[in-house]
Each structure stands twice: as structure tokens, then as C-alpha cells.
Design a protein around this motif. Structure first.
Motif, PDB file in Angstrom:
ATOM      1  N   GLU A   1      -5.999   3.432  -5.517  1.00 50.13           N
ATOM      2  CA  GLU A   1      -7.077   4.858  -4.143  1.00 50.13           C
ATOM      3  C   GLU A   1      -8.485   4.766  -5.513  1.00 50.13           C
ATOM      4  N   GLU A   2      -8.317   4.328  -6.520  1.00 52.11           N
ATOM      5  CA  GLU A   2      -9.873   4.723  -7.654  1.00 52.11           C
ATOM      6  C   GLU A   2     -10.633   3.816  -7.032  1.00 52.11           C
TER       7      GLU A   2
ATOM      8  N   ALA B   1     -12.940   2.874   1.715  1.00 49.53           N
ATOM      9  CA  ALA B   1     -12.621   2.574   0.526  1.00 49.53           C
ATOM     10  C   ALA B   1     -12.672   1.053   1.043  1.00 49.53           C
TER      11      ALA B   1
END
Length: 507
Positions: free
Chosen positions: A81-82, A354
Motif C-alpha cells: 500500500e505504501e 495508489a
């Protein structure tokens, strides 16, 4: 910068035991007052040599104070996710709210130091990261945060002695981690680049504190007293009257001309041309969003404009080209209590998409230099510094592959009046017209000046503004879609060129 921390500072147990009770009581009182005042957050950055007592000290602070008001965050390996978002996203989303304390292990300094020590990048990239950290901390402090930065230190000799003692002790050898051995091998590099970081980022608003780590009693009392003194000082600090903070004036155009005056608001499309061009651009947009190159990018579209300029209609035509799972629409209104407890840009960082995704901001971070400026919701000093903070924010996300497209939809005063009257006359459109719209209309000239300043100061090569002639809604909708498509195609072309260069280097 580390000499004083290597001379063997120590506190005997009797002295330590005598001082701790009063220190704990004072820290708890300060922590309670911090929560009561609810004026600012406390951010504690933990860095330094492995084995110098970082973890033990934080554990002790949790014992000495109320752990329910302390958020300990560890930033080790980035999650999927990061990795799909700009590097700073992982820190922004974990910032403590006003009245709380956040302790950050593996923070932005840890990441840049490890990267440089292990040769992942050279000095220019390190210096770029240092400058970014300095700007971030200045912005956080300007927003009221209290930042403590601790570097826990051991000399090379002290570190080796600690490792040997633990390795020889069968009961405690488990406490040696792979990172301890790794840093033992890279100690000289770590200290060299650590000194570079401390030298360039120790500022009056966020100074570094180098803590001698060899003696646990000295280390614990030192950290506790630094925190106590800093907290008490900040809590006693008088509230600054924002309107008394000096800010340089903005000089208006001598001939009163403004970028908005250069727009040809008579531009229009007839119905047939509009329908043909709209479907063409929507098909083009849909194809670009499915392009495999989109996996390297995210897309943000910012919609600002005069009331009744057609932002909602333009957003609907953009969204109509996509599957709903591909995008999010974020409407920005007055901040919530949760958002007011955080730095201004926090509410926008949390919505950064994202890779492969698209986010539409219906109103945006530009509210600070528009409605907040005009309505007096923030001080002149706040909105003046916001121009630089916004440019930094957009540069960070652009560097991470986010394509930012910004629109100001412009209409003339007569067109706005006609649309207001239409909204009042048609029952299902009445919800679109509010008292705020009429009040804003009375400040037309103030908005005109603010928009000119905004575009002049934040339309950059990285993230330019597109001024949209919106008297004709059809013209505006097609121009918006065409601009987004052009931005995507240009970004794909640039990434293709970078990819080819990388391939050549590998050969």
C-alpha cells in the motif's frame, strides 16, 4: 558533533532513583496539560546507533507517562500500500493529532541514512532528501507541532564492547539483532552520513539532541528532562495572535490586468460538435486509463472555479468514461474536528491515490489561498506560506509518478447571475444555490485577485493550471477531458523515454 556523547557520561543508581519520581510526576502533569489545551501535537523522532538504548528509552517513556496518549509508530519495510504512493504518505497518515504524542522509529531520517550507507543512491539524492525533511518539519512547526529529534549514540569502541558482552552471555545473546551486526560493519559510514544529516537539519524550531547511550540511567534522565523542559515551555507559550504575525505584501498589477481577463469567454461548441468531441475524448480517456503504462502513475484532477461554473457537470462527464472502481471523487467542504486537529495538508495527503488509480478533488488544498484568505479563516502569514507548501506538496507527489491536472473554471458575472436565477427557479436545482453563493458573489473582485495570485504562484512546470472558459458548458467539458488526456499522454511519453535510457545503461 558526537564527541561529547563518547566521553562516558554516567549517573549512579542512587541519584537516578532519587530523581525519577519527581520527573515522572512532572511528565504526567505536562502530558495531561497537553491533552487539556489541545493546541498542538508532539512528534518525537528516534534515530541513532543500534544498541544505544532507543527501544529501552521509548519503553520507559510509556511506563513513565500515560501510554494511551502516546502513539508509537515503526516504519520498517514499506508495505504494498505504501509502495504504491509517494514516500511521505506513510508518515503523513500517522501524524498524531493535537493533544497527543507520536514516537516515530524508522522515520524519514532512518530511510535516507540507510539508503545512502548501503549505496542505493549518491550524495545529491541524500541532500535532496535532507532538504525535503527540513521543509516538512518547518511546515509542521508552522502549523504548531512540537518536534523532538533524538540521536542515540555509542562510539565504535562502545558498540563493539556491547556486542561482545551480549554475544558472550547465553542469557542475553538473543538481544543481538541482524541489524546490530550490520551496523557494526557500516559504523563509520553511518556516523559520517549521520553527522551530515544532523548538521543540515538542526534548526531552532526542531533541534537535534545527541544522547550518550552507554549508561541507561544517564540516557533515561537526559531524555526525560529534555522532553519535560520542551513540553513545559511550549505549554506556557502564549497564543500567538495570527493577525500580528508579519507577512510581506503582495503587490497588485499596476494596470489591474489579470490572467482571467485574457480568457475568451465567448468560446462555444454547438450540440453536434459537442457530442462528437465529448465521446471521442471520453473514449480516449478510457483507453489511456487502461494503458499498461498507467501502472507507473496515479492521476489527480483538481477542480476549482467560480460558483455555478459547471464543476459538477465537468466531473460527471470525466467520470462517465470510467468504471467506478477506477476513481474516487473527494468533495472538500469545511474541515471536520478530526481534520482541524491535524496540519492543513493532512486531509489531502490521506486521499492520494495508489498507482493506476484516479482521484478527483471537487475543491482542494487551494481553499487556503482562496476562500480561507478571502473570508479571513486563516491569517495572512498562513495563506502566504501556503503557496510554497502547496508547491512542495505537488512536487513530492509528482516525483512519485502522480500526474496532477488543475482546472479553474471561469465564467463572467452575468453568466453566474443567470445560472443562479435558473437554479432558484427549477425545483430539483434549488439545492445547488445557497446563501454562501450569494455572499461570495458580493466578493467577486476579491476572488478575481486571489485567483490571479494563486495561478501566478502555483502554476509550475511540474503542475500547471489550466484556465477553462466555462460560459459555455459544452466547451468547458470537452476542454477538461482533452487536457487530462494530453497530460496522460505526455507523462507516458516521458516515462517511455526514461525506460529506454535505463535499458541502455543496463546494456
Amino acid at each position: 558533533m558526537f564527541e561529547s556523547a563518547e566521553i562516558g557520561h554516567a549517573i549512579d543508581k542512587e541519584t537516578y532513583d532519587a530523581e525519577v519520581p519527581a520527573l515522572r510526576e512532572a511528565l504526567l502533569e505536562a502530558q495531561f496539560e497537553l491533552r487539556q489545551q489541545h493546541r498542538f501535537p508532539v512528534i518525537i523522532l528516534i534515530n541513532g546507533i543500534e544498541g544505544a538504548g532507543k527501544g529501552e528509552t521509548v519503553k520507559l517513556l510509556n511506563e513513565w507517562m500515560d501510554p494511551r496518549l502516546i502513539e508509537v509508530r515503526t516504519f520498517d519495510q514499506q508495505t504494498d500500500e505504501e509502495l504504491a504512493r509517494p514516500p511521505a504518505w506513510r508518515y503523513w497518515r500517522m501524524l498524531p493529532a493535537k493533544g497527543r504524542m507520536g514516537i516515530f522509529f524508522g522515520n524519514w531520517y532512518s530511510q535516507m541514512l540507510q539508503g545512502r550507507v548501503h549505496g542505493l543512491f549518491k550524495d545529491p539524492r541524500l541532500d535532496q532528501s535532507i532538504n525535503g525533511a527540513e521543509r516538512l518539519e518547518k511546515m509542521l512547526c508552522d502549523e504548531g507541532a512540537l518536534i523532538f529529534k533524538f540521536w542515540f549514540h555509542l562510539s565504535k569502541k562502545q558498540m563493539k564492547a556491547r556486542l561482545k558482552a551480549l554475544a558472550d552471555d547465553p542469557l542475553h545473546s538473543w538481544r543481538i539483532s541482524p541489524l546490530d551486526w550490520q551496523q557494526s560493519a557500516t559504523y563509520d559510514k553511518f556516523v559520517k552520513y549521520g553527522e551530515r544529516v544532523l548538521r543540515r537539519t538542526s534548526r531552532d524550531y526542531a533541534p537535534w539532541h545527541v544522547i550518550a547511550g552507554v549508561d541507561a540511567h544517564y540516557r533515561s534522565l537526559t531524555v526525560g528532562k529534555i522532553l519535560l523542559e520542551g513540553l513545559q515551555s511550549a505549554l506556557k507559550r502564549p497564543r500567538i495572535h495570527p493577525h500580528k504575525v508579519s507577512a510581506a505584501p503582495l503587490f497588485p498589477s499596476v494596470d489591474q490586468m489579470n490572467l482571467l481577463d485574457s480568457l475568451d469567454l465567448t468560446l462555444q461548441l454547438d450540440k453536434d460538435d459537442y457530442e462528437e468531441q465529448l465521446i471521442t475524448e471520453q473514449a480516449r480517456f478510457s483507453g489511456l486509463m487502461r494503458d499498461k503504462r498507467m501502472r507507473r502513475h496515479a492521476l489527480i484532477a483538481v477542480f476549482e472555479g467560480n460558483d455555478a461554473a459547471g464543476k459538477g457537470g465537468a466531473i460527471r462527464r470525466v467520470a462517465a468514461a470510467l468504471d467506478p472502481r477506477q476513481y474516487d471523487i473527494v468533495p472538500i467542504a469545511a474541515p471536520t474536528e478530526e481534520e482541524r486537529a491535524q496540519p492543513y495538508l493532512w486531509r489531502f495527503w490521506r486521499h492520494i491515490p495508489a498507482r493506476g488509480k484516479f482521484t478527483v478533488f471537487d475543491r482542494s488544498w487551494y481553499g487556503r489561498v482562496l476562500v480561507e484568505r478571502i473570508e479571513g479563516f486563516c491569517s495572512k502569514a498562513d495563506w502566504m506560506r501556503a503557496y510554497g507548501e502547496i508547491n512542495d506538496f505537488e512536487e513530492q507527489i509528482a516525483d512519485a509518478g502522480v500526474i496532477v491536472v488543475k482546472f479553474w473554471l471561469a465564467i463572467d458575472k452575468q453568466t453566474q447571475m443567470e445560472r443562479f436565477q435558473e437554479r432558484e427557479a427549477i425545483p430539483f436545482k434549488r439545492f445547488k444555490i445557497t446563501e454562501d453563493d450569494w455572499r461570495n458573489r458580493g466578493r467577486w473582485e476579491d476572488y478575481r485577485v486571489a485567483v490571479g495570485d494563486m495561478v501566478d504562484r502555483t502554476s509550475t512546470e511540474i503542475s500547471p493550471w489550466t484556465l477553462v472558459e466555462a460560459n459555455d458548458k459544452r466547451w468547458a467539458r470537452v476542454k477538461v477531458l482533452r487536457t487530462i488526456n494530453q497530460a496522460l499522454e505526455e507523462a507516458f511519453e516521458k516515462s517511455d523515454k526514461r525506460e529506454k535510457k535505463l535499458q541502455k545503461r543496463k546494456r
